[in-house]
Design an enzyme around this catalytic site. Sequence first.
Site, mmCIF file in Angstrom:
data_model
loop_
_atom_site.group_PDB
_atom_site.id
_atom_site.type_symbol
_atom_site.label_atom_id
_atom_site.label_comp_id
_atom_site.label_asym_id
_atom_site.label_seq_id
_atom_site.Cartn_x
_atom_site.Cartn_y
_atom_site.Cartn_z
ATOM 1 N N HIS A 149 50.928 39.622 38.789
ATOM 2 C CA HIS A 149 49.276 40.152 38.923
ATOM 3 C C HIS A 149 48.184 39.201 38.734
ATOM 4 O O HIS A 149 47.163 38.980 39.345
ATOM 5 C CB HIS A 149 49.197 41.426 38.102
ATOM 6 N N GLU A 150 48.393 38.323 37.360
ATOM 7 C CA GLU A 150 47.524 37.377 37.153
ATOM 8 C C GLU A 150 47.368 36.327 38.023
ATOM 9 O O GLU A 150 46.412 35.822 38.311
ATOM 10 C CB GLU A 150 47.684 37.018 35.657
ATOM 11 N N HIS A 193 45.085 36.778 41.057
ATOM 12 C CA HIS A 193 43.802 36.673 40.764
ATOM 13 C C HIS A 193 43.405 35.214 41.220
ATOM 14 O O HIS A 193 42.335 35.076 41.951
ATOM 15 C CB HIS A 193 43.525 36.722 39.356
ATOM 16 N N GLU A 227 41.191 43.765 41.067
ATOM 17 C CA GLU A 227 42.276 44.354 40.343
ATOM 18 C C GLU A 227 43.607 45.106 41.167
ATOM 19 O O GLU A 227 44.639 44.944 41.072
ATOM 20 C CB GLU A 227 42.061 45.107 39.203
#
Length: 408
Positions: free
Chosen positions: A271-272, A275, A351
């Site tokens: 997920h990070e 970004h 997100e």
Amino acid sequence: MRKKFLIWTLIIYLTYTLGVLLYLFVLHDPGVPQAAEGSAADPAQFLGTREAEEIREYATLRHLLYLLTLPVEWLIYTGVLVFGLAYTLKKAAFSKLPLYVFFLSGLVWVLTLPVSYAGRRLSLSYDVSVEPFSKWLQDHIISFSLDTLLMITAALVLYRLIRMSAQRWWLYAWLLLVPFLAFFMYIQPVLIDPLYNEFDRLSDSQLEERILSLAGGSGVPADRVYVVDKSEETNALNAYVNGIGDNLRIVLWDTTLRSLEEEEVLFIMAHEIGHYVKNHLLKSLFGALAGSFIGLYLLYRLLPVLLHRFGSSFRIKGTGDIASLPLILLLVSLLSFLAQPVEMAVSRQAERAADEYALEQTGDPDAAVGAFQEMIRHGKSDVHPPALIKYLRYGHPTMLERIRKAEE
């Protein structure tokens, strides 16, 4: 004017408080929607009855504290202006801008410290925070020192520009802000963050290799994974990728490492990394620059109007008078608040995209659901917050939305 200010402030704040209480305790249903009952997002499916009730209590009290203390900073700056403290502090500082900023910052810090302490006590009582008072106070002093130094620098530049060009100061200020924000993003991981916590290399070499393999396959230029010692402050879970260029860092909270299974950790890191892959860090920078451009222009337009109407009452001679700083800070705070729902909506969209990227890369929705459920448990996260709180505070989709998306 001062008496009217006190009376009307009291009337408006009491009315506001009643509205907040009505909204949180009468109009809002703290349970999950009927369509989500029995799903993985329903706390009844993965939490005990008492644990679920405790999370609802904590979330409601946290929302109440936020809403009730939301106007505090505005009231402080307005009070400083109405009661002539802007002029008094200017005299006490001998009209020296750095000393004036220090006095004003110190006053606001002292008056808002009880609000921060109330938040700390609430988190401690529900075992979200475990931070000792000494560490909490140390972090606040560090933040106060850094914020004051930045504000002194910004104020010196701003008032110099105002005196140089009464018509273009806002544009010149914005042009100077562009390289500053980029430079701040560059130095934050290596100079700012270590002031608050210690960072070490991830000791689990196998897990680090898997994370770096995931990062390398996505084009993230990282050669190590860092672990930050957040367990001395909180039981909540998190991870992040920040910085730009050769200062980019992949960081895991030690609470996350300790509380999640390896596949769940990999989902969080994917997920990070998402970004970075989707350029959310740069888009965030561009968004901040666009917002500051609009904000500085509005500040330029509003300041003369307000000073023409209230300048004599506040004992402020003009825009270039350093006593106007509380009014500038009040307007900046209000404009930031008005922009907050837009900022949060953009952040939630980013997100969502990062969640989707992580699901695609790991192909493991069970790990996603498991990670989200543990984040709820350890951080006492509100699964289905009130709409007003979501639009004002939530930079992520709600846990209900994230789990339901993973289930799909």
